[in-house]
Scaffold this active site. Sequence first.
Site, mmCIF file in Angstrom:
data_model
loop_
_atom_site.group_PDB
_atom_site.id
_atom_site.type_symbol
_atom_site.label_atom_id
_atom_site.label_comp_id
_atom_site.label_asym_id
_atom_site.label_seq_id
_atom_site.Cartn_x
_atom_site.Cartn_y
_atom_site.Cartn_z
ATOM 1 N N GLU A 225 1.717 -1.705 25.254
ATOM 2 C CA GLU A 225 2.252 -0.549 24.757
ATOM 3 C C GLU A 225 1.568 -0.147 25.911
ATOM 4 O OE1 GLU A 225 2.636 1.122 21.221
ATOM 5 O OE2 GLU A 225 3.231 -0.779 20.445
ATOM 6 N N SER B 220 0.203 -9.572 -0.703
ATOM 7 C CA SER B 220 -0.705 -9.716 0.412
ATOM 8 C C SER B 220 -2.143 -9.902 -0.600
ATOM 9 C CB SER B 220 -1.290 -8.461 0.358
ATOM 10 O OG SER B 220 -2.057 -7.166 -0.358
ATOM 11 N N THR C 27 6.946 -2.561 11.306
ATOM 12 C CA THR C 27 6.646 -1.487 11.529
ATOM 13 C C THR C 27 5.114 -1.290 12.151
ATOM 14 O OG1 THR C 27 7.187 -0.233 9.767
ATOM 15 C CG2 THR C 27 9.194 -0.265 11.368
ATOM 16 N N HIS D 85 7.943 1.968 19.479
ATOM 17 C CA HIS D 85 6.545 2.450 18.537
ATOM 18 C C HIS D 85 6.833 3.845 18.536
ATOM 19 C CE1 HIS D 85 1.969 2.212 17.329
ATOM 20 N NE2 HIS D 85 3.182 2.987 16.715
ATOM 21 N N ILE E 93 2.617 2.487 1.653
ATOM 22 C CA ILE E 93 3.734 2.909 3.239
ATOM 23 C C ILE E 93 4.357 1.085 2.660
ATOM 24 C CG2 ILE E 93 5.431 2.265 5.387
ATOM 25 C CD1 ILE E 93 2.627 2.909 6.609
ATOM 26 N N GLY F 283 0.867 -1.395 -0.040
ATOM 27 C CA GLY F 283 0.415 -0.061 -0.221
ATOM 28 C C GLY F 283 1.263 1.375 -0.134
ATOM 29 N N ARG G 135 1.999 -3.517 12.612
ATOM 30 C CA ARG G 135 1.007 -4.511 14.118
ATOM 31 C C ARG G 135 1.410 -5.515 14.622
ATOM 32 N NH1 ARG G 135 -0.097 0.549 13.097
ATOM 33 N NH2 ARG G 135 -1.937 1.436 13.422
#
Length: 319
Positions: A267, A176, A236, A286, A157, A155, A238
């Site tokens: 987190e 994907s 980086t 994160h 990114i 996508g 999820r």
Amino acid sequence: MPLRCAVLDDFQQVATGLVDWSPIAEDVEVVSFGFHFADEDALAAALAEFDIVVTLRERVPFPAALFARLPRLRLLIASGMRNSVIDYGAAEAHGVTVCGTASSSTPPVELTWALLLGLARGLVEESTALRTGGPWQSTVGADLHGRRLGLLGLGKIGGKVARVGLAFGMRVSAWSQNLTGERADEVGVEKAASKDDLLATSDFVSVHLALGERTRGLLGAPELALLKPTAYLVNTSRAAIVDQDALLAALHSGRIAGAAVDVFDTEPLPADHPMRTAPRLLATPHLGYVSEANYRAYYGQAVENIRAYLAGSPLRRLP
């Protein structure tokens, strides 16, 4: 009496300094919290007297139960224009307007490459050794040129990550569930025959998928076993896309050469969490979205959203 606005998880204490909040100063008192609330009870108690809340990304869930405990809340602003941890139906039922902000894809792309390069060249180990009197040159770096970069997701990114890989002279492939040949051709990469094929043939695998029912737990022990022993994994995106226990097992056994992770199941990461001490792991807290430009967009548009809400014309409403 002015309205009260809470800014959550302002760990660096920069929210009120990076942008100008003066346009709402006469109407809104802004309070920044530089720590993460441990549970819903603590959060509900802290936010009981606030009319507006600004929250970062998807770190703090806002389920129906929390909205029910915050009768004073009227405006919730989340950074980014997509948030999977807000119950929008409950927000509407409790009279809460939810708005978002812009969020650039550039910072996570840059961090992905910082992590990948750090892994490939052993930067943390070599820097630590140099600063502590350790051995001079203790690792042999992994080359990028000519190696295969496998991208799970192509996508916004993933596409940018791919183009950097091509600039390094890497062979780049992607997979994907929704990836088309046309999209792969547009970016200039190969479309992998399957997820298993991508994992088995890549020297570096980087995750750039949205979290959903089809991607949760996508990489478990069977999938990690397909990776080459010399392969590196970067996540980086999820945390829940990669089975954390399976990844820890692969790192401890030396099944893969290493991994870099910026996202975690919990987190902030507890002090005794096994991810803090895992071997062959480069971990960051994160930082994917944490950049000056992104923060200026988040908080600058939060101010705009508050002004617009007070004027009766909310901006950037979610979902």
